[in-house]
Write an enzyme that holds these catalytic residues in place. Structure first.
Site, short mmCIF file in Angstrom:
data_model
loop_
_atom_site.label_atom_id
_atom_site.label_comp_id
_atom_site.label_asym_id
_atom_site.label_seq_id
_atom_site.Cartn_x
_atom_site.Cartn_y
_atom_site.Cartn_z
CE LYS A 13 63.84 -0.27 17.79
NZ LYS A 13 64.14 -0.44 16.33
NE ARG A 88 69.75 2.96 17.13
CZ ARG A 88 68.51 3.46 16.99
NH1 ARG A 88 67.82 3.84 18.03
NH2 ARG A 88 67.97 3.55 15.79
NE ARG A 127 59.36 4.94 9.83
CZ ARG A 127 60.17 4.58 10.84
NH1 ARG A 127 59.73 3.74 11.75
NH2 ARG A 127 61.40 5.01 10.87
NE ARG A 160 62.36 8.58 11.28
CZ ARG A 160 62.63 7.65 12.20
NH1 ARG A 160 61.65 7.17 12.96
NH2 ARG A 160 63.85 7.19 12.34
NE ARG A 171 67.42 4.65 10.39
CZ ARG A 171 66.09 4.71 10.26
NH1 ARG A 171 65.55 4.97 9.09
NH2 ARG A 171 65.33 4.50 11.31
P1 AMP Z 1 65.23 5.72 15.63
O1 AMP Z 1 63.98 6.53 15.51
O2 AMP Z 1 65.25 4.89 16.89
O3 AMP Z 1 65.48 4.89 14.38
O4 AMP Z 1 66.45 6.74 15.77
C1 AMP Z 1 66.71 7.70 14.76
C2 AMP Z 1 68.16 8.14 14.85
O5 AMP Z 1 68.41 8.75 16.14
C3 AMP Z 1 69.19 7.01 14.76
O6 AMP Z 1 69.47 6.65 13.41
C4 AMP Z 1 70.38 7.66 15.46
O7 AMP Z 1 71.02 8.63 14.63
C5 AMP Z 1 69.71 8.42 16.60
N1 AMP Z 1 69.60 7.55 17.79
C6 AMP Z 1 68.45 7.11 18.38
N2 AMP Z 1 68.72 6.34 19.44
C7 AMP Z 1 70.07 6.28 19.55
C8 AMP Z 1 70.97 5.62 20.43
N3 AMP Z 1 70.53 4.85 21.44
N4 AMP Z 1 72.31 5.79 20.22
C9 AMP Z 1 72.76 6.57 19.22
N5 AMP Z 1 71.98 7.19 18.34
C10 AMP Z 1 70.63 7.06 18.48
#
Ligand code: AMP
Length: 216
Positions: A13, A88, A127, A160, A171
């Site tokens: 994404k 999400r 990554r 990360r 996740r």
């Molecule tokens: P991402 O970089 O999009 O994978 O997000 C990293 C982490 O941020 C996720 O594993 C969640 O802990 C938190 N996070 C990001 N977006 C959301 C969302 N829309 N709702 C809840 N937690 C989020």
């Protein structure tokens, strides 16, 4: 253009969003990036969010929704936006719908980046991200030619905390339980377009271009 990029972590994404932002001049709003920035700054939101992020869990809906609503009020969103990592959960999607309705607008489309779990694990565990400019590398498939430094800006590249295999699998479980219901939610609205995210990245751009063509 008001677009959502939907898909599991590691579907690409962020990478796709960068090309879309460049081509269409709309801001790329990644809730994960906003949380990581808050964690880096040590803000109260960052301190709260970190507890969930490190475990691969979702940050509670109320925190995410108000953060996104604030972001969408910024002037750069007047021509549209590309949401990455939000919504999400169903309550988040419903909150976004109400927000957009209150502004007299709707989403143009939701692009689902489809990819299987094992590909996700392989992609994410390798990554590496540049701390300074966010450029993404992969230890096997796309290593930086500058070793542990970013070949674009010279910043340090890092893994990360949530890109370890155990957390990635968590996740993915969270994605299947909480985010996949959004697929039917947007399918029923007739605005979902699924794209094979294992194939060439050109597929995603084609899907966006046809969304734009259908609008005009
Ligand atoms: P991402 O970089 O999009 O994978 O997000 C990293 C982490 O941020 C996720 O594993 C969640 O802990 C938190 N996070 C990001 N977006 C959301 C969302 N829309 N709702 C809840 N937690 C989020």
């Amino acid at each position: 253009m008001k677009i959502i990029l939907l898909g599991p972590p590691g579907a690409g994404k962020g990478t796709q969003a960068a090309s879309i932002r460049e081509k269409y001049g709309i801001p790329h709003i990644s809730t994960g990036d906003i949380f990581r920035e808050n964690v880096r700054l040590g803000s109260p939101l960052g301190v709260e969010a970190r507890k969930y992020m490190d475990a691969g869990q979702l940050v509670p809906d109320n925190l995410v929704v108000s953060m996104v609503a604030d972001r969408l009020e910024k002037p750069d969103c007047v021509r549209g936006f590309l949401l990455d990592g939000f919504p999400r959960t169903l309550p988040q999607a419903e909150a976004l719908d109400s927000y957009l309705t209150s502004k007299g607008t709707v989403l143009d489309g939701v692009i689902l980046l489809d990819v299987d779990d094992e590909t996700v694990v392989l992609r994410l565990s390798g990554r590496r991200v540049c701390r300074a400019c966010g450029q993404i590398y992969h230890s096997t498939f796309k290593p930086s030619r500058s070793g542990n430094r970013c070949e674009v800006c010279g910043g340090e590249t890092y893994q990360r905390d949530d890109d370890t295999e155990k957390v990635i699998r968590n996740r993915l479980t969270v994605y299947h339980q909480q985010t996949t219901p959004l697929i039917s939610f947007y399918k029923e609205k007739g605005i979902l377009r699924a794209v094979d995210a294992k194939a060439s990245s050109g597929n995603v751009m084609n899907a966006i271009e046809s969304l734009c063509a259908n609008r005009s």
